[in-house]
Scaffold this active site. Structure first.
Site, PDB file in Angstrom:
ATOM      1  CG  ASN A   1     -19.392  14.344  -2.126  1.00  0.00           C
ATOM      2  OD1 ASN A   1     -19.349  13.507  -1.407  1.00  0.00           O
ATOM      3  ND2 ASN A   1     -20.303  14.404  -3.256  1.00  0.00           N
TER       4      ASN A   1
ATOM      5  CG  HIS B   1      29.460   0.901 -14.536  1.00  0.00           C
ATOM      6  ND1 HIS B   1      28.423   0.503 -15.335  1.00  0.00           N
ATOM      7  CD2 HIS B   1      30.156   1.773 -14.880  1.00  0.00           C
ATOM      8  CE1 HIS B   1      28.568   1.506 -16.383  1.00  0.00           C
ATOM      9  NE2 HIS B   1      29.528   2.458 -15.989  1.00  0.00           N
TER      10      HIS B   1
ATOM     11  CB  SER C   1      21.555 -13.006  14.119  1.00  0.00           C
ATOM     12  OG  SER C   1      21.379 -14.497  14.121  1.00  0.00           O
TER      13      SER C   1
ATOM     14  CE  LYS D   1      25.292 -11.100  10.426  1.00  0.00           C
ATOM     15  NZ  LYS D   1      23.969 -11.627   9.694  1.00  0.00           N
TER      16      LYS D   1
ATOM     17  CD  GLU E   1      19.246  -5.413   6.208  1.00  0.00           C
ATOM     18  OE1 GLU E   1      19.221  -6.447   5.496  1.00  0.00           O
ATOM     19  OE2 GLU E   1      19.056  -5.230   7.494  1.00  0.00           O
TER      20      GLU E   1
HETATM   21  N1  ARG Z   1     -15.887   9.238   3.404  1.00  0.00           N
HETATM   22  C1  ARG Z   1     -15.947   9.738   2.058  1.00  0.00           C
HETATM   23  C2  ARG Z   1     -14.503   9.989   1.697  1.00  0.00           C
HETATM   24  O1  ARG Z   1     -13.735   9.636   2.351  1.00  0.00           O
HETATM   25  C3  ARG Z   1     -16.639  10.916   2.042  1.00  0.00           C
HETATM   26  C4  ARG Z   1     -18.185  10.768   1.926  1.00  0.00           C
HETATM   27  C5  ARG Z   1     -18.409  11.130   0.414  1.00  0.00           C
HETATM   28  N2  ARG Z   1     -20.076  11.066   0.253  1.00  0.00           N
HETATM   29  C6  ARG Z   1     -20.594  10.010  -0.295  1.00  0.00           C
HETATM   30  N3  ARG Z   1     -21.804  10.461  -0.420  1.00  0.00           N
HETATM   31  N4  ARG Z   1     -20.219   8.962  -0.089  1.00  0.00           N
HETATM   32  O2  ARG Z   1     -14.302  10.552   0.583  1.00  0.00           O
END
Ligand code: ARG
Length: 461
Positions: free
Chosen positions: A110, A156, A277, A283, A290
Site C-alpha cells: 500500500n 461566434h 483517403s 484528399k 483531428e
Molecule cells: N497492486 C496494488 C495497487 O496497484 C497494490 C497492492 C495493494 N495491497 C493489497 N493488499 N491489495 O494498488
C-alpha cells in the site's frame, strides 16, 4: 514464499478472480521505480539492523540482476504475481534467498505502490514539461514571424475585428504557460514520500524515513499514514492539468482543421502530419489535428474516471485504488502521443497570409467606425446605431464600408468627415488595438518579450 495469500488460505484462487485481480497489465511499467524504491527501503532496513551488511549487498545485487533480466526481456512475470511489486520481490527472493525474503519487513504494497507511482510520475512530468517547453518556443517563433499578418478575429465564428496571426498564436502560448504551472503543482505533490506509512497505521520498526526520502529525491514526508496510502490527489492534480491541456489542444486542433479547409485556406498542414483517403485520390486530411482535438474527451474521461474511483471510498487503502493507474497511464500515453504531434504541426504549418488578409472584409472596421464617431463626441450607443445602419445599407447595395460617399455618411450623422476614409486599412485597424495585451504590433512585440521572459524564468520541472 512471497505471495500475498500464504498460510491463511486453503486452496487455489479461482481463475476468474486471478484474471480480474492481476494488476500486471496496468502496472508493469513501474518496475524501474519498484526496484529503485526497494533498494532505498533495503538501505533503511540495514540502518535499523534488520539486514546485515552482507544481506544488503545481496539484495542490492539481486535487484540489479532482476532489473537486467526485465530489461533484456528475460523475466516474464507469472500468474502467481498479482502485481509488479510481487513479481519483483518473488524474483529477488529466488535469486537472493533469505535476504530477499526479509525485504518486505516494515513495508506494505500500500505504501510501496503509491511511492512508485509518485517516482514514476515525476519522470513523466519532466519529460512532458520539456515537450511543453519546446512547444512554447515554437509558438513564440511562429508568432514573431507574423506580428503584422492580419486576419479576422472571430466571435461566434463570425468575423469580428482585425487581429494578427501572432496574437492568435500567442493566445495558445499563454494557455500552455498556465498548463505548465498546473503540471509544476502536480510535480510538487509528487515530492511527498508515503513509504514508511506501512499498510495504514505506521510501522512497528524504526525506519529512517528521511533517509529514504533523500535517497529517492523526495522533499517531504507524508505526515499521516492513513492519508499517505489512501490519497491519490497527486494523480488527480496531474489528470486535471492534463485535461485542461487537452482542452487547449482540442481548440488548437479544431482551428487547424478549420483553417486547413478549402473554404478557409488559412493554412497548409505539413504532409508528414496529414493522411489520405482510401478512395478519393485528391484528399489530404488533417488527421493529426483531428486526433489532437479528440484527445480532450479521453483526458477528461481519465480525470472523471479517477475522481469516480475516489468518490466515497472509505479510508484507507482499497483495491479500487489499483485503478488509478488505468486512468493515469492512459492520460500519460495520450499526452506522449499528442505533444510531438502538436509540435510538428506548428513547426510545419505554412500560413497563407494572402488568404488571411483577404478574409479581412471591410465590415471588420465597423467597431472602428463607431469609435471614430465617439472621437467626434457622439455617445457610443448612438454611434453603434449609426454604424449599424451604415453596414445594413452597404449590405443592401453590395458595397464596402470604405466606399460609402461622404454625402451619404453626413446624412446619417453630421459627425462624419473626410478622415473617415483613413480608418479602413487593415494594418491601420490593427495598429489601433493598442490596449495592454491588444493586437497592435507595438503591443504584440511587448507581449513577445514578456512571453520570452516567462519562458526563460520557468525552469523545466
Ligand atoms: N497492486 C496494488 C495497487 O496497484 C497494490 C497492492 C495493494 N495491497 C493489497 N493488499 N491489495 O494498488
Amino acid at each position: 514464499m512471497t505471495g500475498a495469500r500464504s498460510g491463511r488460505f486453503a486452496g487455489e484462487r479461482a481463475p476468474a478472480f486471478v484474471a480480474l485481480n492481476s494488476s500486471l497489465a496496468l502496472d508493469w511499467r513501474l518496475w524501474p521505480e519498484d526496484v529503485e524504491g526497494s533498494v532505498a527501503h533495503a538501505r533503511t532496513l540495514r540502518g535499523a539492523g534488520v539486514l546485515s551488511g552482507a544481506e544488503l549487498r545481496a539484495v542490492e545485487d539481486s535487484l540489479a540482476a532482476v532489473a537486467r533480466e526485465i530489461e533484456a526481456g528475460a523475466f516474464v512475470p507469472s500468474d502467481a504475481d498479482e502485481d509488479v511489486h510481487m513479481a519483483v520481490e518473488r524474483r529477488l527472493t529466488e535469486i537472493a534467498g533469505e535476504a530477499g525474503a526479509k525485504l518486505h519487513t516494515g513495508r506494505s504494497r500500500n505504501d510501496q505502490v503509491v511511492t512508485d507511482v509518485r517516482l514514476h510520475l515525476r519522470r513523466v512530468l519532466e519529460r512532458q514539461d520539456a515537450a511543453l517547453d519546446a512547444l512554447q518556443h515554437v509558438l513564440l517563433m511562429r508568432a514573431s514571424e507574423h506580428v503584422e499578418t492580419v486576419m479576422p478575429a472571430y466571435t461566434h465564428l463570425q468575423r469580428a475585428q482585425v487581429t494578427s496571426l501572432a496574437q492568435h498564436l500567442l493566445a495558445y502560448f499563454w494557455m500552455v504557460e498556465r498548463d505548465r504551472g498546473r503540471m509544476a503543482a502536480a510535480r510538487d505533490a509528487c515530492l511527498e514520500l508515503p513509504l514508511g506509512a506501512g499498510a495504514a497505521v505506521g510501522l512497528n520498526h524504526d525506519l529512517d524515513r528521511a533517509a529514504i526520502a533523500e535517497d529517492l529525491g523526495f522533499e517531504r514526508l507524508c505526515e499521516n499514514s492513513l492519508d499517505a496510502v489512501a490519497s491519490r490527489d497527486f494523480v488527480v492534480d496531474y489528470l486535471a492539468a492534463a485535461a485542461q491541456l487537452g482542452g487547449h489542444f482540442s481548440r488548437l486542433g479544431a482551428e487547424l482543421v478549420l483553417w486547413a479547409t478549402s473554404e478557409f485556406g488559412f493554412v497548409l498542414l505539413p504532409d508528414a502530419f496529414s493522411g489520405g483517403s482510401s478512395i478519393m485520390p485528391q484528399k489530404k486530411n488533417p488527421d493529426a489535428a483531428e486526433l489532437m482535438r479528440a484527445a480532450a474527451p479521453r483526458l477528461t474521461a481519465d480525470l472523471g474516471g479517477l475522481l469516480g474511483v475516489l468518490h466515497g471510498l472509505p479510508l484507507a487503502y482499497n483495491t479500487d485504488l489499483r485503478e488509478d493507474k488505468r486512468y493515469l497511464f492512459d492520460a500519460v500515453d495520450c499526452l506522449d502521443q499528442i505533444l510531438p504531434v502538436a509540435l510538428g504541426l506548428l513547426e510545419g504549418a505554412s500560413f497563407d497570409e494572402a488568404r488571411m488578409a483577404a478574409a479581412c472584409d471591410s465590415f471588420l472596421a465597423a467597431t472602428d467606425v463607431a469609435d471614430y464617431l465617439v472621437g467626434k463626441g457622439v455617445p457610443f450607443r448612438e454611434a453603434h446605431h449609426v454604424t449599424g445602419t451604415l453596414v445594413r445599407r452597404c449590405l443592401e447595395t453590395g458595397t464596402d464600408l470604405a466606399d460609402a460617399g461622404l454625402e451619404d455618411l453626413l446624412a446619417l450623422s453630421p459627425a462624419f468627415a473626410e478622415d473617415y476614409f483613413e480608418l479602413h486599412e487593415p494594418a491601420a485597424q490593427l495598429a489601433r488595438k493598442r490596449s495592454h495585451g491588444g493586437s497592435a504590433p507595438v503591443r504584440v512585440r511587448e507581449q513577445l518579450e514578456r512571453a520570452g521572459a516567462a519562458l526563460a524564468a520557468r525552469p523545466c520541472c
